[in-house]
Scaffold this motif. Structure first.
Motif, PDB file in Angstrom:
ATOM      1  N   ALA A  87       0.857  -1.177   0.000  1.00  0.00           N
ATOM      2  CA  ALA A  87       0.000   0.000   0.000  1.00  0.00           C
ATOM      3  C   ALA A  87       0.898   1.233   0.000  1.00  0.00           C
ATOM      4  CB  ALA A  87      -0.895  -0.017   1.238  1.00  0.00           C
ATOM      5  N   CYS A  88       0.899   1.932  -1.120  1.00  0.00           N
ATOM      6  CA  CYS A  88       1.805   3.065  -1.256  1.00  0.00           C
ATOM      7  C   CYS A  88       0.963   4.331  -1.342  1.00  0.00           C
ATOM      8  CB  CYS A  88       2.639   2.862  -2.518  1.00  0.00           C
ATOM      9  SG  CYS A  88       3.752   4.213  -2.815  1.00  0.00           S
ATOM     10  N   GLY A  89       1.177   5.246  -0.468  1.00  0.00           N
ATOM     11  CA  GLY A  89       0.365   6.461  -0.422  1.00  0.00           C
ATOM     12  C   GLY A  89       0.553   7.323  -1.660  1.00  0.00           C
ATOM     13  N   ALA A  90      -0.451   8.147  -1.927  1.00  0.00           N
ATOM     14  CA  ALA A  90      -0.332   9.105  -3.028  1.00  0.00           C
ATOM     15  C   ALA A  90      -0.415  10.499  -2.421  1.00  0.00           C
ATOM     16  CB  ALA A  90      -1.460   8.882  -4.016  1.00  0.00           C
ATOM     17  N   ILE A  91       0.060  11.470  -3.144  1.00  0.00           N
ATOM     18  CA  ILE A  91      -0.021  12.840  -2.627  1.00  0.00           C
ATOM     19  C   ILE A  91      -1.369  13.429  -3.022  1.00  0.00           C
ATOM     20  CG2 ILE A  91       1.047  15.119  -2.641  1.00  0.00           C
ATOM     21  CD1 ILE A  91       3.687  13.735  -3.241  1.00  0.00           C
ATOM     22  N   HIS A  92      -2.071  13.949  -2.028  1.00  0.00           N
ATOM     23  CA  HIS A  92      -3.405  14.499  -2.280  1.00  0.00           C
ATOM     24  C   HIS A  92      -3.300  15.692  -3.231  1.00  0.00           C
ATOM     25  CE1 HIS A  92      -7.296  16.352  -1.477  1.00  0.00           C
ATOM     26  NE2 HIS A  92      -7.665  15.173  -1.001  1.00  0.00           N
ATOM     27  N   PRO A  93      -4.269  15.814  -4.174  1.00  0.00           N
ATOM     28  CA  PRO A  93      -4.177  16.908  -5.153  1.00  0.00           C
ATOM     29  C   PRO A  93      -4.074  18.294  -4.521  1.00  0.00           C
ATOM     30  CG  PRO A  93      -6.289  15.739  -5.306  1.00  0.00           C
ATOM     31  CD  PRO A  93      -5.381  14.903  -4.465  1.00  0.00           C
ATOM     32  N   VAL A  94      -4.726  18.494  -3.364  1.00  0.00           N
ATOM     33  CA  VAL A  94      -4.625  19.808  -2.719  1.00  0.00           C
ATOM     34  C   VAL A  94      -3.189  20.041  -2.243  1.00  0.00           C
ATOM     35  CG1 VAL A  94      -5.364  21.200  -0.735  1.00  0.00           C
ATOM     36  CG2 VAL A  94      -7.040  19.914  -2.054  1.00  0.00           C
ATOM     37  N   ARG A  95      -2.582  18.998  -1.718  1.00  0.00           N
ATOM     38  CA  ARG A  95      -1.192  19.102  -1.265  1.00  0.00           C
ATOM     39  C   ARG A  95      -0.262  19.338  -2.469  1.00  0.00           C
ATOM     40  NH1 ARG A  95       2.327  20.356   2.658  1.00  0.00           N
ATOM     41  NH2 ARG A  95       0.649  19.795   4.072  1.00  0.00           N
ATOM     42  N   LEU A  96      -0.557  18.650  -3.586  1.00  0.00           N
ATOM     43  CA  LEU A  96       0.253  18.850  -4.798  1.00  0.00           C
ATOM     44  C   LEU A  96       0.187  20.308  -5.252  1.00  0.00           C
ATOM     45  CD1 LEU A  96      -0.493  15.860  -7.200  1.00  0.00           C
ATOM     46  CD2 LEU A  96       1.685  16.428  -6.134  1.00  0.00           C
ATOM     47  N   ALA A  97      -1.049  20.837  -5.263  1.00  0.00           N
ATOM     48  CA  ALA A  97      -1.223  22.230  -5.700  1.00  0.00           C
ATOM     49  C   ALA A  97      -0.497  23.166  -4.731  1.00  0.00           C
ATOM     50  CB  ALA A  97      -2.710  22.576  -5.777  1.00  0.00           C
ATOM     51  N   LEU A  98      -0.640  22.894  -3.430  1.00  0.00           N
ATOM     52  CA  LEU A  98       0.028  23.730  -2.423  1.00  0.00           C
ATOM     53  C   LEU A  98       1.536  23.751  -2.654  1.00  0.00           C
ATOM     54  CD1 LEU A  98       0.181  25.278   0.310  1.00  0.00           C
ATOM     55  CD2 LEU A  98       0.334  23.043   1.431  1.00  0.00           C
ATOM     56  N   GLU A  99       2.109  22.567  -2.867  1.00  0.00           N
ATOM     57  CA  GLU A  99       3.568  22.502  -3.046  1.00  0.00           C
ATOM     58  C   GLU A  99       3.997  23.298  -4.279  1.00  0.00           C
ATOM     59  OE1 GLU A  99       5.689  21.549  -0.955  1.00  0.00           O
ATOM     60  OE2 GLU A  99       4.362  20.517   0.449  1.00  0.00           O
ATOM     61  N   GLU A 100       3.161  23.225  -5.321  1.00  0.00           N
ATOM     62  CA  GLU A 100       3.513  23.979  -6.536  1.00  0.00           C
ATOM     63  C   GLU A 100       3.480  25.475  -6.279  1.00  0.00           C
ATOM     64  OE1 GLU A 100       2.409  23.140 -10.462  1.00  0.00           O
ATOM     65  OE2 GLU A 100       1.738  21.097 -10.016  1.00  0.00           O
ATOM     66  N   VAL A 101       2.451  25.911  -5.519  1.00  0.00           N
ATOM     67  CA  VAL A 101       2.344  27.350  -5.223  1.00  0.00           C
ATOM     68  C   VAL A 101       3.538  27.785  -4.363  1.00  0.00           C
ATOM     69  CG1 VAL A 101       0.968  29.121  -4.072  1.00  0.00           C
ATOM     70  CG2 VAL A 101      -0.172  27.347  -5.417  1.00  0.00           C
ATOM     71  N   LEU A 102       3.852  26.973  -3.356  1.00  0.00           N
ATOM     72  CA  LEU A 102       4.968  27.346  -2.471  1.00  0.00           C
ATOM     73  C   LEU A 102       6.286  27.390  -3.248  1.00  0.00           C
ATOM     74  CD1 LEU A 102       4.144  25.391   0.828  1.00  0.00           C
ATOM     75  CD2 LEU A 102       3.528  27.728   0.173  1.00  0.00           C
ATOM     76  N   ASP A 103       6.435  26.466  -4.203  1.00  0.00           N
ATOM     77  CA  ASP A 103       7.665  26.461  -5.019  1.00  0.00           C
ATOM     78  C   ASP A 103       7.801  27.730  -5.848  1.00  0.00           C
ATOM     79  OD1 ASP A 103       8.533  24.082  -4.046  1.00  0.00           O
ATOM     80  OD2 ASP A 103       7.896  22.874  -5.758  1.00  0.00           O
ATOM     81  N   ILE A 104       6.662  28.385  -6.113  1.00  0.00           N
ATOM     82  CA  ILE A 104       6.728  29.635  -6.883  1.00  0.00           C
ATOM     83  C   ILE A 104       7.060  30.815  -5.951  1.00  0.00           C
ATOM     84  CG2 ILE A 104       5.402  31.256  -8.305  1.00  0.00           C
ATOM     85  CD1 ILE A 104       3.706  28.717  -9.165  1.00  0.00           C
TER      86      ILE A 104
END
Ligand code: DAH
Length: 359
Positions: free
Chosen positions: A122-139
């Motif tokens: 069972a391998c976790g996935a990154i939640h889409p909200v978390r993915l979007a957050l990380e992208e925003v923070l990277d900017i």
């Protein structure tokens, strides 16, 4: 082909010599029993079968030539019967021995098939909200912004009053506030974090604040009673609307793609003056009109403005000296636009089939 037996004479010799049928039967049987006791692997079972039941050179076939043929006529039926009896007994015993050997081996060896695919981890996935957050923070991080969070249980003061909402402002109702006991409430937006940070840190400030917010909304494809907001703001001595515009244009190009253009529409928020809403050119149809932009070519994505002097004052800053800009938006909505998700509620149903897609 000599084997042990009761009389001590080789069994094939006994067969050849045409012994008394009953005695020979007993000899053959006891010889077989002894050998059977030693056959413990499937290979040994096979050898036992060949030796006794083999068509050409098996011991039972040999009894035809030397035992049956050699017997006097009147004894032939007795010999034949004993032969058949012996054959059946040997067959049954050989089969049982083979079965036992297989069972024993199966127990000794673990039930292992190296060709089977391994158990799925069972391998976790990154939640889409978390993915979007990380992208925003990277900017925002490379632009010098710090990242902060704040309390989800807020006071009326931080959620409304300090943000320049007059006490009877309709937004208090419009925002569908969920009130808790003792005047506390679940924050309806992340803007109160602006006040908390301005109170505790001295400018220059550049912050991104994110977290859960709550509104008493009826859930549907675009509303969830809990969703995520992200707020960015900057406070310094000579900040202008041009800084806000440039920052947000850079941001939407990074997030939605380099072709993306931003349109600033005048708007109103109690905590910013002037205020604007930002529409971006639709990333799905490049402005030609589609279902997602409702044929307008633009999609509204965030609210922004220059921080109202009253807000700076409420947080203990001198508006004569400091200016600031702020912008806020729903992270869930950004994730939906970025990953083409058409129902916000999918994000909160915990359905692994949906979530697994965002590895
Ligand atoms: N707090 C606003 C809301 O929840 C969003 C927002 C608008 C935040 C303008 C801002 C801003 O910082 O400048 O609707």
């Amino acid at each position: 082909m000599s084997i042990e037996h009761k009389t001590g004479r080789p069994i094939d010799e006994l067969i050849r010599d045409g012994e008394d049928p009953e005695l020979l039967y007993a000899e053959l049987r006891s010889a077989f029993e002894q050998e059977r006791g030693k056959a413990s692997t499937p290979q040994q079972g096979q050898a036992l079968r060949d030796r006794w039941l083999g068509r050409r050179s098996g011991l039972l076939s040999a009894t035809n030539d030397h035992w049956l043929k050699a017997a006097p006529r009147e004894l032939k039926p007795v010999v034949g019967k004993l032969q058949n009896l012996l054959r059946r007994e040997i067959e049954a015993a050989v089969e049982a021995a083979a079965r036992a050997a297989v069972e024993e081996q199966a127990q000794a060896e673990p039930d292992l098939d190296a060709t089977l695919p391994g158990p799925e981890r069972a391998c976790g996935a990154i939640h889409p909200v978390r993915l979007a957050l990380e992208e925003v923070l990277d900017i925002f991080r490379p632009l010098g912004y710090s990242v902060a969070e704040g309390p989800e249980i807020e006071t009326f003061f931080y959620n409304f009053e300090a943000l320049n909402f007059p006490p009877d402002h309709p937004a208090v109702d419009e925002m569908d506030t969920l009130f808790l006991n003792d005047g506390a409430l679940l924050r309806t937006h992340t803007s109160p974090c602006q006040i908390r940070i301005m109170e505790s840190k001295r400018p220059p400030l550049r912050y991104v604040v994110h977290g859960k917010v709550y509104r008493n909304d009826t859930p549907d494809a675009t509303h969830s009673p809990m969703f995520h907001q992200l707020e960015m703001f900057a406070v310094d001595e000579s900040i202008t609307f041009g800084d806000l515009k440039g920052t947000l244009e850079h941001f939407v190009r990074c997030f939605f793609g380099p072709q993306t253009q931003a349109r600033f529409r005048p708007s109103f928020f109690p905590f910013t003056e002037p205020s604007a809403e930002v529409d971006i050119t639709c990333p799905f149809c490049s402005r030609s009109g589609c279902r997602i932009c409702k044929q307008t070519g633009f999609i509204e994505v965030l609210g922004c403005g220059m921080i109202d002097p009253n807000v700076l004052r409420n947080a203990g800053l001198d508006p004569q000296r400091y200016q600031g800009f702020a912008a806020g938006f729903g992270l869930d909505r950004f994730a939906m636009l970025k990953y083409n998700i058409d129902d916000i509620l999918l994000m909160y149903q915990g359905d692994a089939r949906f979530l697994r897609q965002f590895r």
